[in-house]
Design a protein around this motif. Sequence first.
Motif, PDB file in Angstrom:
ATOM      1  N   ALA A   1     -24.476   6.913 -10.733  1.00 13.20           N
ATOM      2  CA  ALA A   1     -24.402   8.315 -10.321  1.00 13.20           C
ATOM      3  C   ALA A   1     -23.998   8.476  -8.868  1.00 13.20           C
TER       4      ALA A   1
ATOM      5  N   PRO B   1     -20.141   5.389  -8.046  1.00 13.57           N
ATOM      6  CA  PRO B   1     -19.760   6.280  -9.150  1.00 13.57           C
ATOM      7  C   PRO B   1     -18.264   6.343  -9.400  1.00 13.57           C
TER       8      PRO B   1
ATOM      9  N   VAL C   1     -17.137  13.212  -8.218  1.00  8.81           N
ATOM     10  CA  VAL C   1     -18.565  13.374  -8.472  1.00  8.81           C
ATOM     11  C   VAL C   1     -18.954  14.816  -8.162  1.00  8.81           C
TER      12      VAL C   1
ATOM     13  N   THR D   1     -18.288  12.137 -12.935  1.00  5.06           N
ATOM     14  CA  THR D   1     -19.721  11.922 -12.796  1.00  5.06           C
ATOM     15  C   THR D   1     -20.388  13.241 -12.426  1.00  5.06           C
TER      16      THR D   1
END
Length: 402
Positions: free
Chosen positions: A186, A190, A194, A317
């Motif tokens: 995360a 990632p 994101v 993400t």
Amino acid sequence: MAGHKTLDDLFAAIDLKGVRVLIRADLNVPMLDGAVSDATRLERVAPTLTELAGRGAKVIVLSHFGRPKGKPDTKYSLRPVAEALATFIGGKIAFGEDCIGDAAARAVEALAPGDILVLENTRFHAGEENNDPDFAAALAENGNVYVNDAFSCAHRAHGSTEGITHFLPSYAGRAMEAELRALDAALGNPQRPVVAIVGGAKVSTKIALLGNLVKKVDALVIGGGMANTFLAAQGKKVGKSLCEPDLLDTARHILANARAANCDIVLPTDVVVAAEFKAGAAARTVSVDDVPDDMMILDVGPDTLKHLAGRFETAKTVVWNGPLGAFEVPPFDRGTVEAARIVAMRSKQGELVSVAGGGDTVAALNEAGAADDFTYVSAAGGAFLEWMEGVELPGVAALARK
């Protein structure tokens, strides 16, 4: 997981038959009328327990429960929780009347290879929360190996989470391993872009979180009551909405830092307002430039949702902490529910990685029927938030100790 030994490393190192393995679990589950009302944490630790027992280990579980203030209190006994845990193990679980001393030693001595034992609440001793080395050493006397499978307690440097690792070889359990892998996917390493979603009532509770995220994500969606403070910081009127006027400068500082880091701050462009906060209240959608003085903002509007859907279409993400509106009371749950379902759908299709955590967040995702399709939903509360803030978690750092 660089630096963290896992059960696979343990299995490669020794034959576990007859080996005493101390496992730090989080059995601090909610109870209602003497019964466990949410067994998520029991479900998540069960695979580690059964895997170790299946290899012939003597499995000894450590956990806290409630806040007994460093002394025994029957109200906080782990006995009923151990009984509930047995249903997820599919077998009998023994119980020890203490976690250290003669009572614990006798309970451990009675174990056969493959047996599972839950010892009494670690917080029945002041040395647990004080991280007293003597208490940690007393815990360690009951085991040959230590496994931490309680990420939700990893933000605490307690005797059973950090202190004990000074005395025993230490490993991450399956639930801890899964959590760390998900968190790394995360924010650690990632796939981009994101998008982080941060909601909730007050900016004051998440200043450190916002400050860390603007340096790590490509877009930061701010929702809930927090968004009102940011809107006010931009000179917009928010009527009777929840707002923190003393944090307007803080909000402007976060906005400036985001611009410097090339992080897009996404705020509502339209909102759902009502004169009162109650179920079924008369509500209407207005532009954020036209919030009536006698009304309060309680959810994001359809134009904002459309924009968020576009963000999710291009994201790889999504990290989520906190609802977009007052989701506990319909019709102000619509924004959170619809956004969650979009993220869940794209996650299920393998088009993005989605990681969520925090009590209100999990409740909102469950309400939306979306939780099962997220890539990972953390059962941790404070530990998840501190991780998102960029804080080193003592219980995790201890597993990397050589």
